[in-house]
Design a protein around this motif. Structure first.
Motif, mmCIF file in Angstrom:
data_model
loop_
_atom_site.group_PDB
_atom_site.id
_atom_site.type_symbol
_atom_site.label_atom_id
_atom_site.label_comp_id
_atom_site.label_asym_id
_atom_site.label_seq_id
_atom_site.Cartn_x
_atom_site.Cartn_y
_atom_site.Cartn_z
ATOM 1 N N THR B 367 0.828 -1.206 0.000
ATOM 2 C CA THR B 367 0.000 0.000 0.000
ATOM 3 C C THR B 367 0.862 1.256 0.000
ATOM 4 N N HIS B 370 0.697 3.306 3.352
ATOM 5 C CA HIS B 370 -0.557 3.843 3.869
ATOM 6 C C HIS B 370 -1.350 2.706 4.486
ATOM 7 N N LYS B 372 -4.286 0.723 5.068
ATOM 8 C CA LYS B 372 -5.588 0.579 4.434
ATOM 9 C C LYS B 372 -6.161 -0.761 4.843
ATOM 10 N N GLU B 379 -9.189 3.889 5.340
ATOM 11 C CA GLU B 379 -8.238 4.108 6.431
ATOM 12 C C GLU B 379 -8.917 3.769 7.762
ATOM 13 N N HIS B 419 1.154 7.468 11.563
ATOM 14 C CA HIS B 419 0.542 7.391 10.230
ATOM 15 C C HIS B 419 -0.831 8.059 10.209
ATOM 16 N N ILE B 420 -1.636 7.775 11.244
ATOM 17 C CA ILE B 420 -2.998 8.323 11.277
ATOM 18 C C ILE B 420 -3.163 9.039 12.618
#
Lengths: 151, 652
Positions: B367, B370, B372, B379, B419-420
């Motif tokens: 990915t 990212h 996913k 997300e 990342h998030i």
């Protein structure tokens, strides 16, 4: 010094150096309590055990014989325990023919990491021999000869 | 013959449950025993000196020490008696610690047993004879099996030490599990940034020969002189010609092949290079998916390859290498999580393993770094980590702790937040085990700085609810049930022995435990040795290990190999078979049964007779039992010696 009469029986163990002797050591290091009857003879490999050693031991007055080696396929010498298995299996069938109770002899596979398994093997086998009681003693041949010649 | 008996107290280890003075007293009555005494610590410096002094004072021919297991100190005492001027094989040990004092409390019975064991050792010693080792040459090349971080470290250390190294790796690139990681704990270093250069070093080192995509077919021989047959598996690509340009990958129409490197989260092409930093960077065709190999049509890769490297008719090749030592570094595999049906692993697409998650985090992953969800590519916001999946769980036969899962989960929780930023991580755990340097601080950071919520308790089940999953478990600190709505569930799967480990162990003649991990020579004092001389262990093939421990052990194994090779000649163990030529009838049964080919028939005055090649004989004694004449005997374990032991035990 004599064996503690009545309390102990005479059990001889033939163990391979790499697996079962190590397993017995592991059980010792782990302080896993076991009956005291068994005395261990260390050999390089279960393949070194001549079935006649076992017969000789039983004829010499041992109440039980335990053989233990590495698990089949896990032999330090590649195939020693395969030879052992074949020889000991034959011996097992041969013992009743010479008048020895076959339950006085067992063979097992215990690896060096299996301390707990060794504790169980020893305890079970000792119990089994205690169940059978003392092996019938053979009359010493010298005495028998003397008795015969006196007739 | 004059024999001295020394009964060790081992502090209270023996003296606490055996009366050493009484054992020594009973030994005095034994034949040939001229001195029997008890000593506080036989293995200590004064203890050994006491033995040496006694040998000189009483002009002893042999020594019996009743103490711990010979597997521990036989070598120590053999050296001591040799210092005293007698042959090292004129020594016997009676094991009155592991086999007596540590397994029974009854002092009277123990003392009696110990005395009998001493009697047995004396009877054996009376039949011992001095043995002199033979010397043989060693081949100073080393083979390392497994190209993970431990194997790489061992290979580089050996090669830098001037040795010729053969590195055998079963997949098409070295790097192992570490190459799949995005970051490493507790530094959050980029994994490929530390490992990548080392992999390049392996490729470029003049002393290292790399066999990638190869496996060990068989090994014979002994320390100093092993012969290994290595199977080079079919790649269908001539690696001499392949430049790793990747054009074949671009054009391959079969784009749905299993991507093993990406832990099956993505797909790849039938001809592929597993990852951009692969060493060697060469393409391999996955025969399972290649249309040309299945149906005989296609052949695109062969058409586009600029160096004409594609060879569809290629076959496996077996090469033989002669080496003097072997380092096994085959690593571990992840536990097959699908046995946990209640977690829905394998059933629900968004329940994944930690290593799959690692690939999602990695910029070189499927990915592009990212996170996913595998099901819909969205997300995730709520991510639940479940620890101890296949660790510390007797019900799935994995009672041991895998050691590194607590740490990598903390790392993944931290990375998730990076990342998030608006995500929330939950970790269901049993205990946090973080004993390494900076480890506990790291897990605390995950909780305190990155806001991961740690819930102590096991998860009962995971089930889908609409697009989300409900993770229901116990919160044992609160004494309540915890229910978390998750977008993604990550299972911290434990480590288990690599597939095929027992088979490899059998080829190498080393031991493995009930879980398939290889056994070290001694858990404390011989952590990288095996019970087979010349075979060493490195990394997680011995048990679960993190990267620092694997690297340390890789270096340790290399040090052992360098130490072994620092000698020009090795001494063979003289406890080998010996033929009494007068008794031998030349039947050849010993030749047939010897697993090592150490016995051969020779012509002796026109008659066939068996002869033992002493440096090849490993001393198992199978031949001695086979011989119908009793002509071949194993030195130090002869029939007479064993029967003398039997007699000693059955005498009273």
């Amino acid at each position: 010094m004599s064996v503690l009469e009545g309390k102990e029986l005479r059990i001889v163990g033939f163990l391979c150096n790499w697996c079962s002797y190590g397993g017995a050591d592991t059980a010792g290091v782990g302080r896993m309590s076991q009956p005291t009857d068994l005395r261990i003879i260390r050999l390089p490999c279960s393949g070194r055990i001549n079935p006649l050693f076992i017969v000789k031991t039983l004829l010499s007055g041992a109440d039980g014989v335990l053989v233990s080696g590495c698990h089949p396929r896990d032999c330090h010498y590649a195939e020693g325990n395969f030879y052992a298995r074949r020889r000991l299996e034959v011996l097992k069938r041969f013992l009743p023919i010479v008048g020895i109770e076959p339950a006085r002899f067992e063979y097992t596979w215990v690896s060096a990491s299996e301390g707990q398994r060794w504790q169980k093997v020893v305890s079970t086998f000792t119990d089994q021999i205690h169940g059978l009681g003392k092996a019938p003693r053979l009359t010493p041949s010298a005495e028998a000869l003397a008795a015969a010649s006196a007739l | 013959m004059k024999i001295g008996v020394f009964v060790c107290h081992c502090g209270s280890n023996i003296a606490g449950a055996v009366d050493p003075a009484k054992v020594a007293e009973s030994a005095r009555a034994l034949p040939d025993v001229v001195i029997a005494t008890d000593t506080l610590y036989a293995c200590s410096e004064p203890g050994q000196q006491g033995i040496i002094d006694a040998v000189k004072e009483y002009e002893l021919d042999g020594v019996v020490v009743a103490s711990c297991t010979p597997r521990m100190h036989e070598a120590t005492f053999r050296r001591a008696v040799e210092r005293a001027g007698i042959n090292r094989y004129m020594f016997e040990m009676a094991n009155i610690r592991e086999h007596v004092s540590w397994i029974g409390k009854d002092k009277e019975a123990n003392t009696n047993k110990a005395a009998e064991l001493v009697g047995m050792a004396v009877e054996k010693l009376r039949r011992d004879r001095p043995l002199i080792p033979k010397q043989f040459d060693i081949n100073k090349r080393v083979m390392i099996i497994g190209g993970g971080v431990a194997g790489i470290q061992a290979a580089l250390d050996c090669a830098d030490g001037g040795l010729e190294v053969i590195l055998v790796e079963k997949t098409s690139s070295i790097g192992g599990k570490m190459a799949k990681l995005d970051k490493t704990f507790p530094t959050v270093d980029c994994s490929s940034c530390i490992l990548g250069p080392r992999m390049v070093d392996v490729a470029q080192h003049p002393n290292i020969t790399l066999y990638a995509y190869s496996e060990i077919e068989s090994i014979s021989g002994y320390v100093g002189n092993f012969q290994a047959n290595i199977r080079k598996k079919t790649t269908y690509v001539d690696w001499e010609l392949c430049t790793g340009c990747g054009l074949c990958m671009e054009k391959c129409p079969s784009k749905k092949s299993t991507d093993h490197f990406n832990e099956k989260v993505g797909v790849t092409t039938a001809i592929n290079i597993p990852f951009p930093q692969a060493i060697p960077k060469k393409a391999v065709i996955d025969a399972e998916f290649c249309t040309k190999l299945i149906k005989g049509k296609c052949g695109v890769c062969a058409k586009v390859c600029p160096s004409k490297a594609i060879k569809y008719e290629m076959e496996d090749e077996v090469v033989t290498e002669n080496v003097g030592a072997v380092v096994v570094a085959t690593g571990f595999d992840l536990f097959d999580y699908s046995v946990y049906g209640e977690y829905g692993a394998g059933k629900y697409p968004d329940v994944i393993t930690s290593l799959q998650y690692e690939r999602l985090l990695s910029a070189s992953g499927p990915t592009g770094g990212h996170i996913k969800r595998p099901s819909d590519g969205k997300e995730p916001k709520n991510i639940v980590f479940i620890q101890c999946v296949g660790s510390r769980d007797k019900s799935v036969d994995r009672p041991y702790c895998s050691g590194f899962c607590c740490m990598y989960t903390a790392k993944q929780a931290i990375l998730t937040k990076d990342h998030i930023p608006d995500s929330q991580s939950y970790v269901f755990y049993m205990d946090i085990r973080s004993p390494g340097k900076m480890y506990d601080e790291f897990t605390r950071r995950a909780m305190e700085e990155y806001g991961a919520r740690y819930i102590r308790g096991r998860v009962a089940m995971v089930y889908p609810k609409g697009e989300k999953y409900i993770v229901r478990g116990a919160d044992t600190l609160m004494g309540t049930t915890a229910e978390i709505e998750a977008d993604l569930v990550v299972l911290a799967v434990g480590a288990e022995a690599a597939k095929g480990s027992p088979q490899l162990a059998e080829k190498l003649r080393i031991s493995y435990d009930k879980y398939g991990f290889f056994m070290e020579g001694h858990p404390k004092l011989k952590p990288v040795e095996t019970n087979t001389a010349g075979v060493y262990l490195a990394g997680a093939c011995q048990g679960p290990k993190d990267i620092p421990s694997s690297v340390a052990q890789g270096s340790a194994a290399a040090a052992k190999v360098l130490g072994l090779f620092s000698k020009d000649k090795l001494e063979s163990d003289p406890q080998v078979s010996h033929v009494e030529i007068k008794r031998c009838v030349g039947c050849g049964k010993c030749v047939e049964t010897c697993p090592f080919g150490a016995v051969k028939l020779v012509d002796f005055r026109g008659m066939p007779k068996a002869e033992v090649i002493e440096t090849v004989c490993q001393g198992c004694g199978i031949c001695a039992v086979t011989c119908p004449q009793g002509a071949i005997q194993l030195e130090h374990f002869t029939d007479n010696q064993i029967l003398a032991e039997v007699n000693a035990l059955c005498r009273s």
